[in-house]
Design a protein around this motif. Structure first.
Motif, mmCIF file in Angstrom:
data_model
loop_
_atom_site.group_PDB
_atom_site.id
_atom_site.type_symbol
_atom_site.label_atom_id
_atom_site.label_comp_id
_atom_site.label_asym_id
_atom_site.label_seq_id
_atom_site.Cartn_x
_atom_site.Cartn_y
_atom_site.Cartn_z
ATOM 1 N N PRO A 1 0.821 -1.208 0.000
ATOM 2 C CA PRO A 1 0.000 0.000 0.000
ATOM 3 C C PRO A 1 0.864 1.271 0.000
ATOM 4 O O PRO A 1 2.033 1.240 0.361
ATOM 5 C CB PRO A 1 -0.796 -0.115 1.296
ATOM 6 C CG PRO A 1 0.101 -0.866 2.218
ATOM 7 C CD PRO A 1 0.856 -1.836 1.337
ATOM 8 N N GLU A 2 0.235 2.378 -0.375
ATOM 9 C CA GLU A 2 0.932 3.663 -0.449
ATOM 10 C C GLU A 2 1.241 4.160 0.959
ATOM 11 O O GLU A 2 0.384 4.154 1.842
ATOM 12 C CB GLU A 2 0.083 4.710 -1.175
ATOM 13 C CG GLU A 2 -0.169 4.385 -2.625
ATOM 14 C CD GLU A 2 1.098 4.354 -3.468
ATOM 15 O OE1 GLU A 2 2.023 5.145 -3.236
ATOM 16 O OE2 GLU A 2 1.151 3.517 -4.377
ATOM 17 N N ARG A 3 2.497 4.619 1.158
ATOM 18 C CA ARG A 3 2.884 5.200 2.425
ATOM 19 C C ARG A 3 4.147 6.014 2.231
ATOM 20 O O ARG A 3 4.904 5.805 1.289
ATOM 21 C CB ARG A 3 3.068 4.134 3.498
ATOM 22 C CG ARG A 3 4.091 3.085 3.168
ATOM 23 C CD ARG A 3 3.694 1.741 3.777
ATOM 24 N NE ARG A 3 4.680 0.718 3.587
ATOM 25 C CZ ARG A 3 4.794 -0.043 2.511
ATOM 26 N NH1 ARG A 3 3.976 0.128 1.486
ATOM 27 N NH2 ARG A 3 5.703 -0.970 2.420
ATOM 28 N N PHE A 4 4.329 6.973 3.131
ATOM 29 C CA PHE A 4 5.513 7.822 3.111
ATOM 30 C C PHE A 4 6.312 7.525 4.370
ATOM 31 O O PHE A 4 5.763 7.427 5.465
ATOM 32 C CB PHE A 4 5.137 9.312 3.044
ATOM 33 C CG PHE A 4 6.335 10.185 2.916
ATOM 34 C CD1 PHE A 4 7.008 10.290 1.717
ATOM 35 C CD2 PHE A 4 6.815 10.875 4.016
ATOM 36 C CE1 PHE A 4 8.156 11.070 1.612
ATOM 37 C CE2 PHE A 4 7.946 11.660 3.914
ATOM 38 C CZ PHE A 4 8.615 11.758 2.708
ATOM 39 N N ILE A 5 7.632 7.413 4.218
ATOM 40 C CA ILE A 5 8.514 6.980 5.291
ATOM 41 C C ILE A 5 9.559 8.051 5.578
ATOM 42 O O ILE A 5 10.123 8.633 4.652
ATOM 43 C CB ILE A 5 9.284 5.683 4.898
ATOM 44 C CG1 ILE A 5 8.354 4.617 4.348
ATOM 45 C CG2 ILE A 5 10.150 5.196 6.045
ATOM 46 C CD1 ILE A 5 7.412 4.028 5.313
ATOM 47 N N VAL A 6 9.843 8.277 6.869
ATOM 48 C CA VAL A 6 10.995 9.074 7.283
ATOM 49 C C VAL A 6 11.777 8.200 8.266
ATOM 50 O O VAL A 6 11.255 7.836 9.325
ATOM 51 C CB VAL A 6 10.596 10.402 7.956
ATOM 52 C CG1 VAL A 6 11.840 11.185 8.373
ATOM 53 C CG2 VAL A 6 9.715 11.242 7.043
ATOM 54 N N ASP A 7 13.001 7.848 7.906
ATOM 55 C CA ASP A 7 13.887 7.087 8.787
ATOM 56 C C ASP A 7 14.890 8.068 9.406
ATOM 57 O O ASP A 7 15.541 8.842 8.688
ATOM 58 C CB ASP A 7 14.657 6.020 8.013
ATOM 59 C CG ASP A 7 13.771 4.834 7.619
ATOM 60 O OD1 ASP A 7 12.716 4.645 8.259
ATOM 61 O OD2 ASP A 7 14.148 4.116 6.673
ATOM 62 N N ILE A 8 15.018 8.021 10.731
ATOM 63 C CA ILE A 8 15.912 8.910 11.462
ATOM 64 C C ILE A 8 17.042 8.065 12.069
ATOM 65 O O ILE A 8 16.790 7.194 12.900
ATOM 66 C CB ILE A 8 15.167 9.685 12.578
ATOM 67 C CG1 ILE A 8 13.983 10.451 11.987
ATOM 68 C CG2 ILE A 8 16.111 10.638 13.283
ATOM 69 C CD1 ILE A 8 12.665 9.768 12.147
ATOM 70 N N ALA A 9 18.275 8.311 11.646
ATOM 71 C CA ALA A 9 19.417 7.520 12.097
ATOM 72 C C ALA A 9 19.702 7.763 13.568
ATOM 73 O O ALA A 9 19.532 8.857 14.079
ATOM 74 C CB ALA A 9 20.649 7.885 11.260
ATOM 75 N N HIS A 10 20.130 6.686 14.268
ATOM 76 C CA HIS A 10 20.526 6.814 15.675
ATOM 77 C C HIS A 10 21.914 7.408 15.768
ATOM 78 O O HIS A 10 22.701 7.394 14.907
ATOM 79 C CB HIS A 10 20.549 5.456 16.369
ATOM 80 C CG HIS A 10 19.171 4.926 16.611
ATOM 81 N ND1 HIS A 10 18.952 3.683 17.114
ATOM 82 C CD2 HIS A 10 17.936 5.452 16.409
ATOM 83 C CE1 HIS A 10 17.656 3.453 17.235
ATOM 84 N NE2 HIS A 10 17.005 4.520 16.790
#
Length: 170
Positions: free
Chosen positions: A161-170
């Motif tokens: 499904p459609e989705r927007f992702i933001v990954d924030i590095a540790h």
């Protein structure tokens, strides 16, 4: 005579270019045509949920969509504010990201909310400390994310499904 004709030609050409540019700058509404639709009526994407998770090396924000993936911008900002009112968002943090989707809506054509996620949420992950839906206004849906330290992030869309992702590095 030649100079007058040249000026007339240049004026007509500039007018045609301006008219073409203005036709592309029309504002998006809740049931507008999309540039990718090329003549077919397509509903504006609906923002239906926002969620988050902690992983071994990054924290993740996911914005779930119904429809196609809209244009999204992720911008560091000094402070989070609610769209429309301009009131500050009560999320603790020193650093903030604004996530803006356009065209998008979190309501249907009858004005009823289709968004089932949190409106304002404290979060206790390694980097992500809070998430808020800050706007559903005139074709834009906006979220704010709060952090104690400077966020290094990667943003992208996933499909089916459609989705927007933001990954924030540790």
């Amino acid at each position: 005579m030649i100079h007058a004709r040249l000026r007339q030609f240049v004026a007509l050409a500039v007018g045609a270019v301006l008219a073409a540019c203005l036709s592309f700058a029309a504002p998006a509404s809740a049931s507008s045509l999309t540039p990718a639709a090329a003549g077919t009526q397509v509903q504006t994407p609906l923002v239906v949920n926002a969620r988050w998770g902690g992983h071994a090396t990054f924290d993740r924000i996911v914005i779930d969509l119904q429809g196609y993936a809209p244009t999204v911008t992720v911008t560091p900002v000094a402070q989070l504010r609610y769209d429309g009112s301009g009131q500050p968002v009560p999320l603790a943090g020193k650093y903030f990201l604004e996530i803006r989707l356009n065209p998008a809506a979190a309501h249907n054509d009858a004005g009823e909310s289709v968004y089932h996620g949190p409106k304002l949420q404290k979060i206790y992950l390694s980097k992500l400390k809070g998430l808020a839906m800050t706007g559903d206004y005139e074709g834009y849906v906006t979220f704010g994310a709060a952090f104690d330290t400077l966020p290094y992030y990667r943003a992208y869309s996933l499909h089916s499904p459609e989705r927007f992702i933001v990954d924030i590095a540790h």
